[in-house]
Design a protein around this motif. Structure first.
Motif, PDB file in Angstrom:
ATOM      1  N   MET A 295       0.810  -1.210   0.000  1.00 39.39           N
ATOM      2  CA  MET A 295       0.000   0.000   0.000  1.00 39.39           C
ATOM      3  C   MET A 295       0.851   1.272   0.000  1.00 39.39           C
ATOM      4  SD  MET A 295      -2.974  -1.061  -0.353  1.00 39.39           S
ATOM      5  CE  MET A 295      -3.686   0.567  -0.331  1.00 39.39           C
ATOM      6  N   SER A 296       2.112   1.152   0.408  1.00 37.55           N
ATOM      7  CA  SER A 296       2.982   2.333   0.425  1.00 37.55           C
ATOM      8  C   SER A 296       4.071   2.265  -0.632  1.00 37.55           C
ATOM      9  CB  SER A 296       3.624   2.486   1.809  1.00 37.55           C
ATOM     10  OG  SER A 296       4.333   1.313   2.164  1.00 37.55           O
ATOM     11  N   THR A 299       3.984   3.521  -5.715  1.00 33.74           N
ATOM     12  CA  THR A 299       3.048   4.646  -5.825  1.00 33.74           C
ATOM     13  C   THR A 299       3.070   5.275  -7.213  1.00 33.74           C
ATOM     14  OG1 THR A 299       4.773   6.069  -4.886  1.00 33.74           O
ATOM     15  CG2 THR A 299       3.114   5.197  -3.377  1.00 33.74           C
ATOM     16  N   THR A 304      -3.657   4.170  -5.477  1.00 34.51           N
ATOM     17  CA  THR A 304      -3.934   3.541  -4.189  1.00 34.51           C
ATOM     18  C   THR A 304      -5.171   2.660  -4.227  1.00 34.51           C
ATOM     19  OG1 THR A 304      -2.969   5.463  -3.086  1.00 34.51           O
ATOM     20  CG2 THR A 304      -4.299   3.995  -1.734  1.00 34.51           C
ATOM     21  N   ARG A 307      -4.383  -0.642  -5.895  1.00 31.81           N
ATOM     22  CA  ARG A 307      -3.544  -1.488  -5.039  1.00 31.81           C
ATOM     23  C   ARG A 307      -4.373  -2.108  -3.912  1.00 31.81           C
ATOM     24  NH1 ARG A 307       0.416   2.196  -2.853  1.00 31.81           N
ATOM     25  NH2 ARG A 307      -0.423   3.882  -4.118  1.00 31.81           N
ATOM     26  N   TYR A 308      -5.235  -1.283  -3.330  1.00 22.72           N
ATOM     27  CA  TYR A 308      -6.117  -1.805  -2.273  1.00 22.72           C
ATOM     28  C   TYR A 308      -7.006  -2.929  -2.810  1.00 22.72           C
ATOM     29  CZ  TYR A 308      -9.919  -2.055   1.106  1.00 22.72           C
ATOM     30  OH  TYR A 308     -10.860  -2.519   2.001  1.00 22.72           O
ATOM     31  N   ASN A 345      -0.326   7.507   3.378  1.00 18.69           N
ATOM     32  CA  ASN A 345      -0.551   6.480   2.358  1.00 18.69           C
ATOM     33  C   ASN A 345      -1.801   5.648   2.614  1.00 18.69           C
ATOM     34  OD1 ASN A 345       1.809   7.015   0.799  1.00 18.69           O
ATOM     35  ND2 ASN A 345       3.019   6.021   2.388  1.00 18.69           N
TER      36      ASN A 345
END
Length: 574
Positions: A295-296, A299, A304, A307-308, A345
Motif C-alpha cells: 500500500m505504500s 506509488t 492507491t 492497489r487496495y 498512504n
C-alpha cells in the motif's frame, strides 16, 4: 419584431455542455457529467469516456468511432451472437473481416495449435514449481476509471471478442459484486486495466467464456464451443503473464487474480490454487513478508485504490479456501482496516471501499480464515486430543474466536453507504448475521467438535436456514456458497437435506458459478459418511445421485476437511 403593445418573452435556449462524456455526445443526449460514470452510461451499461482537453481532433474522432462501434454492437448483439455460433461451430474464431484469421492481420489473438495448447496447459497448471520466463516491458500507466479510456479496445476485437467483452461488462462483472455500482471494482478497475493490457483483457474474456459454457440447470454438461474459447483466451493471457511477471508486478497480479476467479467460477479444484500461489509468491517477492507494504510502495506505478483492490481480492480468495492462508491473518486485518488509518498512504475515503467481495462481512471472513488456519494446525498435529502438548493452546484460541464472533458487528461507516430505510441496507444486515451464524457453526463443529445433533447446533441451523431464504434471489446471493454448504453438512434428517438440495438447485438456475456444485458434491459425501443408508430421497432430486458419489474410507471422527483432502480437492467457497 413583436406585435405592438405586447411584451415578447424570450424562448429559453438549451445549452449544450462541452464537458460531457463522448458517449452522450454521440447519442445526442444531455450528459449528467457525473464522474467516473455519468448517470445514463451507468443505467445503460455503456462505456463512459471523458476526453481530456489535450486530445487533438484525431484522438477525439477515434474515441467517437469507438463509442459508435459499441452502440452499433449493442443494437445488433443478436446478429453477432448468431455469427459467433457459426464461427464456434466451425472450431475456430474468425477475424473481423470474416476470414479464418490465418494471416493474423485482423485478429489480435494468435490461434495456437492443439499441441501448443496442451503443452502450455501442462506447463502452467500441472507443475506448481514451474518458472516463468521474463521479457523486459514497459509498465502501463494508472488504470483507474477516473482516467480517460483513450485506448479504443473495442476497435481491435472481432464479433466473438466483442460478445465476450460485452458479456463481462453487462452481466458477469455485475453479478460477482455485492457492493454498490461505484464500489464494483470488477468494472471500475479491472475493465480500465483491460483497455491498457491485453493479458488482462484476455483473462476477462476467458472468464466470460467459462461462464457462458455453464448450463443454466447446474448440470455437468458444458458448451464445447465456449470451453474451447475459454481455453484459448486463458493461454493467450498466460503468454502475456509469462513475459511480464517480473517487470509489471501489479498488472501481473491483476492477471493472476482474474484467471484464478475464472477457474473457481468454472468449478476447478486444482488450477486455481496454483494461480493463487503464484500471486502470493509474487507479492512476497516484491514487498517481502509484510503484504501491507504494497500500500505504500509502487506509488508511481499504480494508484492507491487499485492497489487496495488487488490486495483485498487476493485476501478474499485466500480466506475462502480449505487449505489455510498464505500470509498471517493479522496482516490481512492491517490491510483491510487501512481506510481507518490517518497516515499519508492510508485509504481514508470510506465511500470508496465497500468491498465488492467482502461487503460489510469483512471481519467475519477474516475470522473464518483464522478458523481454517486453526483447523489445519490441529490436523497437522497428528493424533490431536487432550493429551497433546498444544491442546490447551489450540482450545484457548478456539474459544477466543468464538467470543469474537459473538461480539462482532458490521462497520457503521460502511453501512452508511446504504440508505437506512432501503432494502439493501436491511439485506446487508441479514447477510452479516447469516455469515456470522455460518462461522459459528463452522467453529463449533470442527475446532470444538460439537455434534450437529446437539440442540444448540440445531437451533443455529434453523436460524441459518431461515436467513438463507431472505438472501436467495437477491443481488447478495453470490455470497451464499459457504453458508449453504455449512447449512447442508449440518442437516440431520431427510427433510432438512431435501430443503437444502432444493436451494442448491434453485440458485444454480441463476448464479452459474460451479464452485456451488463442488460444495454440493462435498456436502453429499458428508451425508454418506454420516449415514450408510443408500436410499436417500435426495438422489432423485440431484443431477448426480448420492449413490454415484461413493463414500470414502477415511476412518472415524472425520469432518469435511478430511473428505476434501481424501478427494484430492482444494475447494474454494469464494
Amino acid at each position: 419584431m413583436g406585435i405592438a403593445g405586447q411584451k415578447v418573452s424570450k424562448i429559453p435556449v438549451r445549452k449544450h455542455s462541452k464537458t460531457g462524456c463522448i458517449t452522450c455526445k454521440v447519442r445526442k443526449k444531455r450528459c449528467s457529467e457525473d464522474k467516473p460514470v455519468c448517470s445514463d452510461c451507468a443505467r445503460l451499461g455503456f462505456t463512459c469516456m471523458y476526453v481530456p482537453r489535450s486530445f487533438d481532433k484525431n484522438a477525439v474522432q477515434k474515441c467517437k468511432d469507438q463509442v459508435e462501434m459499441e452502440l452499433f454492437v449493442h443494437k445488433n448483439k443478436k446478429k453477432f451472437v448468431a455469427e459467433f455460433e457459426g464461427i464456434a461451430s466451425g472450431g475456430s474464431s474468425s477475424s473481423s473481416n470474416g476470414s479464418n484469421g490465418s494471416d493474423g492481420s485482423d485478429s489480435q489473438v494468435e490461434r495456437p495449435s492443439e499441441d501448443v495448447e496442451e503443452r502450455a496447459l501442462a506447463d502452467e497448471f500441472e507443475t506448481e514449481g514451474s518458472s516463468l520466463a521474463v521479457v523486459q516491458t514497459k509498465s502501463p500507466s494508472s488504470p483507474y476509471l477516473s482516467q480517460p479510456l483513450s485506448d479504443p479496445i473495442n476497435l481491435h476485437l472481432d464479433p466473438v471478442g466483442m460478445h465476450l467483452y460485452d458479456y463481462y461488462r453487462d452481466h458477469l462483472g455485475k453479478i460477482i459484486s455485492i457492493a454498490p455500482l461505484k464500489q464494483n471494482y470488477y468494472l471500475q478497475v479491472f475493465l480500465p486495466m483491460a483497455h491498457r493490457h491485453r493479458g488482462i483483457l484476455y483473462g476477462l474474456m476467458a472468464w466470460s467464456a467459462h461462464h457462458l459454457s455453464i448450463s443454466q440447470e447446474g448440470s455437468e454438461t458444458r458448451d464445447d464451443n465456449y470451453c474451447a474459447l475459454a481455453n484459448r483466451y486463458t493461454l493467450e493471457s498466460l503468454r502475456f503473464l509469462r513475459s511480464e511477471i517480473d517487470t509489471n508486478f501489479l498488472w501481473s497480479l491483476a492477471q493472476l487474480l482474474i484467471l484464478c476467479g475464472a477457474e473457481i467460477c468454472q468449478g476447478d479444484v486444482s488450477k486455481w490454487k496454483i494461480l493463487l500461489k503464484y500471486a502470493a509468491d509474487l507479492i512476497e517477492k516484491n514487498v517481502g513478508g509484510e503484504i501491507s507494504h504494497l500500500m505504500s510502495s509502487f506509488t508511481s506505478q499504480i494508484d492507491t485504490t487499485t492497489r487496495y483492490w488487488l490486495l483485498a481480492n487476493f485476501i478474499y480468495h485466500d480466506v475462502m479456501c480449505s487449505r489455510g492462508t498464505h500470509f498471517p491473518i493479522d496482516q490481512y486485518n492491517k490491510v483491510l482496516s487501512s481506510h481507518t488509518d490517518t497516515s499519508p498512504n492510508a485509504i481514508s475515503d470510506v465511500n470508496m471501499h465497500v468491498d465488492p467481495l467482502h461487503g460489510v462481512n469483512r471481519p467475519i471472513l477474516l475470522l473464518m480464515g483464522d478458523i481454517t488456519n486453526l483447523v489445519r494446525r490441529m490436523k497437522n498435529a497428528g493424533s490431536f486430543g487432550k493429551s497433546h502438548p498444544k491442546f490447551r493452546e489450540y482450545m484457548d484460541r478456539a474459544f477466543e474466536l468464538q467470543t469474537e464472533l459473538f461480539q462482532i458487528s458490521p462497520d457503521v461507516r460502511e453501512l452508511q453507504l446504504y440508505e437506512e430505510s432501503s432494502l439493501m441496507h436491511a439485506l446487508c444486515l441479514e447477510l452479516f448475521q447469516l455469515m456470522k451464524l455460518s462461522a459459528l457453526l463452522h467453529l463449533k463443529t470442527t475446532c470444538l467438535r460439537q455434534s450437529k445433533h446437539t440442540w444448540e447446533i440445531q437451533h443455529f441451523w434453523l436460524e441459518l436456514f431461515e436467513k438463507l431464504d431472505l438472501i436467495l434471489g437477491t443481488k447478495l446471493e453470490g455470497c451464499l456458497c459457504f453458508p449453504m454448504f455449512i447449512c447442508g453438512i449440518n442437516a440431520t434428517d431427510q427433510e432438512q437435506k431435501r430443503q437444502i438440495e432444493s436451494r442448491f438447485s434453485d440458485i444454480a438456475k441463476r448464479y452459474k458459478c460451479y464452485n456451488f456444485q463442488r460444495a454440493r458434491t462435498v456436502m453429499r459425501k458428508v451425508w454418506l459418511q454420516d449415514d450408510s443408508d443408500a436410499t436417500s430421497p435426495t438422489s432423485s432430486i440431484s443431477h448426480t445421485s448420492l449413490s454415484d458419489i461413493g463414500s470414502l474410507d477415511i476412518g472415524e471422527n472425520t469432518d469435511w476437511y478430511d473428505i476434501v483432502d481424501a478427494m484430492g480437492w482444494d475447494i474454494s467457497f469464494a
